[in-house]
Scaffold this motif. Structure first.
Motif, PDB file in Angstrom:
ATOM      1  N   ASP A  46       0.922  -1.269  -0.009  1.00  0.00           N
ATOM      2  CA  ASP A  46      -0.062  -0.036   0.009  1.00  0.00           C
ATOM      3  C   ASP A  46       0.869   1.339  -0.056  1.00  0.00           C
ATOM      4  O   ASP A  46       0.494   2.081  -0.534  1.00  0.00           O
ATOM      5  CB  ASP A  46      -0.915  -0.041   1.235  1.00  0.00           C
ATOM      6  N   ASP A  47       2.073   1.223   0.833  1.00  0.00           N
ATOM      7  CA  ASP A  47       2.814   2.518   1.016  1.00  0.00           C
ATOM      8  C   ASP A  47       3.341   3.307  -0.446  1.00  0.00           C
ATOM      9  O   ASP A  47       3.014   4.408  -0.595  1.00  0.00           O
ATOM     10  CB  ASP A  47       4.083   2.166   2.147  1.00  0.00           C
ATOM     11  N   PRO A  48       3.967   2.304  -1.268  1.00  0.00           N
ATOM     12  CA  PRO A  48       4.256   2.842  -2.447  1.00  0.00           C
ATOM     13  C   PRO A  48       3.142   3.455  -3.350  1.00  0.00           C
ATOM     14  O   PRO A  48       3.318   4.505  -3.911  1.00  0.00           O
ATOM     15  CB  PRO A  48       5.119   1.822  -3.205  1.00  0.00           C
ATOM     16  N   VAL A  49       2.174   2.847  -3.421  1.00  0.00           N
ATOM     17  CA  VAL A  49       1.078   3.417  -4.291  1.00  0.00           C
ATOM     18  C   VAL A  49       0.393   4.485  -3.695  1.00  0.00           C
ATOM     19  O   VAL A  49       0.021   5.296  -4.250  1.00  0.00           O
ATOM     20  CB  VAL A  49      -0.175   2.065  -4.520  1.00  0.00           C
ATOM     21  N   LEU A  50       0.412   4.581  -2.382  1.00  0.00           N
ATOM     22  CA  LEU A  50      -0.261   5.826  -1.815  1.00  0.00           C
ATOM     23  C   LEU A  50       0.750   6.925  -2.072  1.00  0.00           C
ATOM     24  O   LEU A  50       0.486   8.274  -2.039  1.00  0.00           O
ATOM     25  CB  LEU A  50      -0.598   5.681  -0.314  1.00  0.00           C
ATOM     26  N   LYS A  51       2.107   6.811  -1.832  1.00  0.00           N
ATOM     27  CA  LYS A  51       2.908   7.724  -2.230  1.00  0.00           C
ATOM     28  C   LYS A  51       2.809   8.360  -3.654  1.00  0.00           C
ATOM     29  O   LYS A  51       3.116   9.374  -3.901  1.00  0.00           O
ATOM     30  CB  LYS A  51       4.509   7.353  -2.163  1.00  0.00           C
ATOM     31  N   VAL A  52       2.683   7.400  -4.394  1.00  0.00           N
ATOM     32  CA  VAL A  52       2.655   7.863  -5.903  1.00  0.00           C
ATOM     33  C   VAL A  52       1.292   8.774  -6.071  1.00  0.00           C
ATOM     34  O   VAL A  52       1.237   9.642  -6.799  1.00  0.00           O
ATOM     35  CB  VAL A  52       2.562   6.725  -6.873  1.00  0.00           C
TER      36      VAL A  52
END
Length: 69
Positions: A46-52
Motif C-alpha cells: 500500500d505504501d508505494p502506491v499511496l506515495k505515488v
C-alpha cells in the motif's frame, strides 16, 4: 494493491512530470516506478502506491485496479 500502470503514466505525463521528478517526490526507486508503469508489478504494498497517488495529487482509486473502502 494492484497498481494501474497505464493510469499512473497517463496522469504523470498529463502533469508534465518526469519519472525522475516522481522519484524525487516519492522517494521510490525510478526503476521500480518504471516497472509499475509498465504493469510489471501486479501487486504492490500500500505504501508505494499511496506515495505515488499523493505525489500525483489523485485519490488511490485513480491509479489502482481496486476501490478503497
Amino acid at each position: 494493491m494492484r497498481p494501474n500502470g497505464r493510469a499512473i503514466r497517463a496522469i504523470r505525463e498529463a502533469q508534465n512530470l518526469s519519472l525522475r521528478a516522481l522519484q524525487q517526490t516519492t522517494g521510490l526507486n525510478r526503476g521500480y516506478l518504471s516497472r509499475m508503469e509498465r504493469g510489471l508489478i501486479r501487486e504492490a504494498a500500500d505504501d508505494p502506491v499511496l506515495k505515488v497517488a499523493d505525489a500525483l495529487t489523485v485519490p488511490p482509486e485513480a491509479i489502482t485496479h481496486e476501490e478503497m473502502p
